[in-house]
Design a protein around this motif. Structure first.
Motif, PDB file in Angstrom:
ATOM      1  N   THR A 116      50.086  25.419  59.338  1.00  0.00           N
ATOM      2  CA  THR A 116      48.681  25.661  59.677  1.00  0.00           C
ATOM      3  C   THR A 116      48.221  27.015  59.154  1.00  0.00           C
ATOM      4  OG1 THR A 116      48.814  24.257  61.642  1.00  0.00           O
ATOM      5  CG2 THR A 116      47.050  25.896  61.585  1.00  0.00           C
ATOM      6  N   PHE A 117      49.055  28.024  59.284  1.00  0.00           N
ATOM      7  CA  PHE A 117      48.702  29.342  58.733  1.00  0.00           C
ATOM      8  C   PHE A 117      48.480  29.243  57.223  1.00  0.00           C
ATOM      9  CE2 PHE A 117      50.062  31.463  62.652  1.00  0.00           C
ATOM     10  CZ  PHE A 117      49.192  32.543  62.683  1.00  0.00           C
ATOM     11  N   ILE A 118      49.373  28.554  56.533  1.00  0.00           N
ATOM     12  CA  ILE A 118      49.256  28.435  55.072  1.00  0.00           C
ATOM     13  C   ILE A 118      47.966  27.710  54.692  1.00  0.00           C
ATOM     14  CG2 ILE A 118      50.266  27.363  53.021  1.00  0.00           C
ATOM     15  CD1 ILE A 118      53.033  27.803  54.329  1.00  0.00           C
ATOM     16  N   ILE A 119      47.688  26.589  55.371  1.00  0.00           N
ATOM     17  CA  ILE A 119      46.483  25.801  55.064  1.00  0.00           C
ATOM     18  C   ILE A 119      45.213  26.619  55.298  1.00  0.00           C
ATOM     19  CG2 ILE A 119      45.117  23.795  55.767  1.00  0.00           C
ATOM     20  CD1 ILE A 119      47.823  22.438  56.497  1.00  0.00           C
ATOM     21  N   CYS A 120      45.133  27.264  56.455  1.00  0.00           N
ATOM     22  CA  CYS A 120      43.902  27.976  56.819  1.00  0.00           C
ATOM     23  C   CYS A 120      43.686  29.233  55.979  1.00  0.00           C
ATOM     24  CB  CYS A 120      43.920  28.325  58.305  1.00  0.00           C
ATOM     25  SG  CYS A 120      43.830  26.879  59.385  1.00  0.00           S
ATOM     26  N   VAL A 121      44.761  29.954  55.679  1.00  0.00           N
ATOM     27  CA  VAL A 121      44.621  31.136  54.815  1.00  0.00           C
ATOM     28  C   VAL A 121      44.197  30.696  53.413  1.00  0.00           C
ATOM     29  CG1 VAL A 121      45.897  33.015  53.698  1.00  0.00           C
ATOM     30  CG2 VAL A 121      46.199  32.578  56.142  1.00  0.00           C
ATOM     31  N   ALA A 122      44.687  29.535  52.963  1.00  0.00           N
ATOM     32  CA  ALA A 122      44.265  28.999  51.667  1.00  0.00           C
ATOM     33  C   ALA A 122      42.778  28.647  51.688  1.00  0.00           C
ATOM     34  CB  ALA A 122      45.092  27.773  51.312  1.00  0.00           C
ATOM     35  N   ILE A 123      42.294  28.096  52.806  1.00  0.00           N
ATOM     36  CA  ILE A 123      40.863  27.820  52.929  1.00  0.00           C
ATOM     37  C   ILE A 123      40.066  29.123  52.905  1.00  0.00           C
ATOM     38  CG2 ILE A 123      39.070  26.908  54.478  1.00  0.00           C
ATOM     39  CD1 ILE A 123      41.130  24.851  55.429  1.00  0.00           C
ATOM     40  N   GLY A 124      40.594  30.157  53.560  1.00  0.00           N
ATOM     41  CA  GLY A 124      39.951  31.468  53.502  1.00  0.00           C
ATOM     42  C   GLY A 124      39.871  31.983  52.075  1.00  0.00           C
ATOM     43  N   ALA A 125      40.955  31.794  51.315  1.00  0.00           N
ATOM     44  CA  ALA A 125      40.959  32.199  49.912  1.00  0.00           C
ATOM     45  C   ALA A 125      39.923  31.413  49.116  1.00  0.00           C
ATOM     46  CB  ALA A 125      42.349  31.994  49.310  1.00  0.00           C
ATOM     47  N   LEU A 126      39.784  30.113  49.424  1.00  0.00           N
ATOM     48  CA  LEU A 126      38.785  29.285  48.745  1.00  0.00           C
ATOM     49  C   LEU A 126      37.374  29.786  49.066  1.00  0.00           C
ATOM     50  CD1 LEU A 126      37.987  26.802  47.083  1.00  0.00           C
ATOM     51  CD2 LEU A 126      38.154  25.437  49.189  1.00  0.00           C
ATOM     52  N   ASN A 127      37.135  30.125  50.319  1.00  0.00           N
ATOM     53  CA  ASN A 127      35.847  30.719  50.697  1.00  0.00           C
ATOM     54  C   ASN A 127      35.541  31.935  49.844  1.00  0.00           C
ATOM     55  OD1 ASN A 127      34.480  29.269  52.719  1.00  0.00           O
ATOM     56  ND2 ASN A 127      35.772  30.066  54.326  1.00  0.00           N
ATOM     57  N   GLY A 128      36.515  32.852  49.783  1.00  0.00           N
ATOM     58  CA  GLY A 128      36.314  34.080  49.015  1.00  0.00           C
ATOM     59  C   GLY A 128      36.134  33.815  47.535  1.00  0.00           C
ATOM     60  N   THR A 257      34.701  52.143  38.687  1.00  0.00           N
ATOM     61  CA  THR A 257      35.764  53.111  38.978  1.00  0.00           C
ATOM     62  C   THR A 257      37.135  52.444  39.093  1.00  0.00           C
ATOM     63  OG1 THR A 257      35.350  52.927  41.373  1.00  0.00           O
ATOM     64  CG2 THR A 257      34.179  54.659  40.169  1.00  0.00           C
ATOM     65  N   GLY A 258      37.205  51.167  38.785  1.00  0.00           N
ATOM     66  CA  GLY A 258      38.493  50.487  38.750  1.00  0.00           C
ATOM     67  C   GLY A 258      38.889  49.760  40.016  1.00  0.00           C
ATOM     68  N   VAL A 259      37.992  49.642  40.974  1.00  0.00           N
ATOM     69  CA  VAL A 259      38.307  48.928  42.215  1.00  0.00           C
ATOM     70  C   VAL A 259      38.269  47.415  41.958  1.00  0.00           C
ATOM     71  CG1 VAL A 259      37.574  48.451  44.588  1.00  0.00           C
ATOM     72  CG2 VAL A 259      37.391  50.774  43.653  1.00  0.00           C
ATOM     73  N   PRO A 260      39.341  46.688  42.304  1.00  0.00           N
ATOM     74  CA  PRO A 260      39.348  45.222  42.109  1.00  0.00           C
ATOM     75  C   PRO A 260      38.525  44.538  43.203  1.00  0.00           C
ATOM     76  CG  PRO A 260      41.417  45.911  43.095  1.00  0.00           C
ATOM     77  CD  PRO A 260      40.629  47.175  42.834  1.00  0.00           C
ATOM     78  N   VAL A 261      37.219  44.610  43.064  1.00  0.00           N
ATOM     79  CA  VAL A 261      36.309  44.168  44.120  1.00  0.00           C
ATOM     80  C   VAL A 261      36.536  42.708  44.498  1.00  0.00           C
ATOM     81  CG1 VAL A 261      33.880  43.762  44.710  1.00  0.00           C
ATOM     82  CG2 VAL A 261      34.556  45.880  43.548  1.00  0.00           C
ATOM     83  N   ASN A 262      36.649  41.849  43.502  1.00  0.00           N
ATOM     84  CA  ASN A 262      36.825  40.419  43.790  1.00  0.00           C
ATOM     85  C   ASN A 262      38.096  40.168  44.595  1.00  0.00           C
ATOM     86  OD1 ASN A 262      34.508  40.036  42.349  1.00  0.00           O
ATOM     87  ND2 ASN A 262      35.453  38.984  40.624  1.00  0.00           N
ATOM     88  N   ARG A 263      39.174  40.830  44.196  1.00  0.00           N
ATOM     89  CA  ARG A 263      40.442  40.642  44.913  1.00  0.00           C
ATOM     90  C   ARG A 263      40.336  41.144  46.349  1.00  0.00           C
ATOM     91  NH1 ARG A 263      45.762  43.723  43.986  1.00  0.00           N
ATOM     92  NH2 ARG A 263      44.465  44.890  42.545  1.00  0.00           N
ATOM     93  N   VAL A 264      39.670  42.263  46.526  1.00  0.00           N
ATOM     94  CA  VAL A 264      39.492  42.820  47.874  1.00  0.00           C
ATOM     95  C   VAL A 264      38.739  41.830  48.764  1.00  0.00           C
ATOM     96  CG1 VAL A 264      38.316  44.614  49.214  1.00  0.00           C
ATOM     97  CG2 VAL A 264      39.619  45.229  47.175  1.00  0.00           C
ATOM     98  N   LYS A 265      37.650  41.292  48.256  1.00  0.00           N
ATOM     99  CA  LYS A 265      36.841  40.378  49.060  1.00  0.00           C
ATOM    100  C   LYS A 265      37.610  39.103  49.403  1.00  0.00           C
ATOM    101  CE  LYS A 265      32.340  41.976  47.301  1.00  0.00           C
ATOM    102  NZ  LYS A 265      31.641  42.267  48.564  1.00  0.00           N
ATOM    103  N   ILE A 266      38.327  38.538  48.433  1.00  0.00           N
ATOM    104  CA  ILE A 266      39.099  37.326  48.688  1.00  0.00           C
ATOM    105  C   ILE A 266      40.176  37.584  49.740  1.00  0.00           C
ATOM    106  CG2 ILE A 266      40.727  35.683  47.676  1.00  0.00           C
ATOM    107  CD1 ILE A 266      39.116  35.875  45.070  1.00  0.00           C
ATOM    108  N   LEU A 267      40.862  38.720  49.624  1.00  0.00           N
ATOM    109  CA  LEU A 267      41.900  39.055  50.607  1.00  0.00           C
ATOM    110  C   LEU A 267      41.313  39.236  52.001  1.00  0.00           C
ATOM    111  CD1 LEU A 267      44.147  41.506  48.554  1.00  0.00           C
ATOM    112  CD2 LEU A 267      44.791  39.251  49.415  1.00  0.00           C
TER     113      LEU A 267
END
Length: 373
Positions: A116-128, A257-267
């Motif tokens: 369940t943790f894996i599935i839901c965190v993956a859905i969170g990643a899809l949202n991001g 300035t080199g901040v990985p904005v997309n990665r930050v938001k997805i995480l």
């Protein structure tokens, strides 16, 4: 240093900020003031009702911890400049996932929780991913998932069991090695010892005679404390925390300035989903059941806790400690009204008033920071 390069003693371009104004700029100021006022109010109006007895304290602490767990994830995500309106539906989805994987699929409880943790965190990643790749507002994307997850939860429950509430999960969790991390209690021996020495209240009759009324600290509270500490450390003591502020403050400038904005938001979307699953799993262990309607409106309660705690709706500013205090205010008021004998429907009135006051205060703080008029 030469005389020419020495900074002038009185440079009118450098504005001094008073200590009082600095204190007003604290993101958790509203949460601190609100918590003090709420505790003072109920100490005066509900002290004799048992609200501050060990059992009463445990009562509102558990409710506050529920809000706190989801508020931590919502806070970090809001500071990063995004919202997640699917949190409530994620809670119901996660609980039902655990229930169906154990009762229908026959998996052991520990495996159902991990899946369940894996599935839901993956859905969170899809949202991001959808938010950063499509450029759509997170409000729209997660609002869509609010309906999708709730619909899938109800459909899966009815199609599999013909019911929307699945019980018997306490029996499934018996003897499981992972379940106690979400449904157990800590310091039970300490509370037993305090009860035997008369330090805390014990049962005076029945099968539990002599046993402490409060026999330990539920893992729900432990999870809330751990997540608050982790979130505060991540935000204030790490480079990634600076990236979170930068991503929510000015995403384009942060990219330069080199901040990985997309990665930050997805995480951050993934972490919000993680917090929702922690809440759902603790709830399943507490009630021994899962319901398709669990988590209703929790997304708004999380956002309100974060706003009360001082976060700006525009992103780039906030405090995990403030969000935790906002959740504490929620729990204390919700239970305090009951202890004070006040009509419970007034709790919603309080939410509206405190939200309005928090937004006004946060707007003043934003103007103080940016110099807007």
């Amino acid at each position: 240093m030469s005389e020419a390069s020495a900074p002038p003693e009185d440079d009118e371009r450098v504005k001094e900020i008073s200590g009082f104004r600095k204190s007003l700029m604290r993101p958790d100021l509203g949460g601190i003031c609100g918590a003090i006022l709420v505790f003072v109010f109920f100490l005066l109006t509900a002290f004799d009702s048992g609200m501050f007895s060990p059992a009463g304290v445990m009562n509102w602490s558990i409710v506050s911890a529920q809000f706190m767990i989801i508020a931590v994830g919502a806070c970090l995500l809001m500071i990063a400049g995004e919202f997640d309106l699917s949190v409530g539906s994620m809670i119901g989805f996660a609980g039902m996932s655990i229930a169906l994987l154990t009762t229908s699929a026959g998996l052991p409880m520990w495996m159902a929780i991990i899946f369940t943790f894996i599935i839901c965190v993956a859905i969170g990643a899809l949202n991001g991913w959808l938010v950063v790749k499509t450029g759509l507002p997170s409000f729209i994307v997660t609002l869509a998932f609010l309906f999708i997850l709730r619909g899938v939860t109800i459909f899966a429950a009815i199609a599999t069991t013909r019911k929307t509430i699945i019980g018997g999960l306490r029996e499934e969790a018996a003897g499981d090695w992972l379940a106690p991390f979400f449904g157990g209690k800590v310091f039970t021996g300490l509370f037993q010892w305090m009860g035997e020495n008369g330090w805390i209240e014990t049962f005076s009759r029945g099968t539990r005679e002599g046993q402490p009324v409060v026999d330990g600290i539920p893992m729900l509270i432990v999870w809330a404390i751990v997540l608050v500490i982790f979130g505060h450390f991540l935000l204030t003591r790490t480079k990634f925390g600076n990236w979170i502020f930068a991503a929510g403050g000015d995403a384009q400038a942060a990219r330069y300035t080199g901040v990985p904005v997309n990665r930050v938001k997805i995480l951050m979307f993934m972490f919000t989903a993680f917090c929702a699953v922690v809440f759902a799993t603790c709830q399943v262990m507490e009630f021994g059941s899962a319901g398709a309607d669990r988590g209703l409106l929790k997304e708004f309660e999380a956002i309100i806790s974060v706003v009360i705690g001082g976060a700006l709706l525009t992103g780039g500013y906030g405090s995990v400690i403030g969000a935790a205090l906002g959740a504490l205010i929620f729990g204390v008021v919700q239970q305090g009204l009951f202890f004070a004998g006040v009509e419970s429907s007034l709790f919603r009135v309080f939410l509206g008033v405190i939200l309005l006051l928090a937004v006004i205060l946060n707007t003043y703080i934003r103007r103080a920071i940016t110099g807007e008029k």
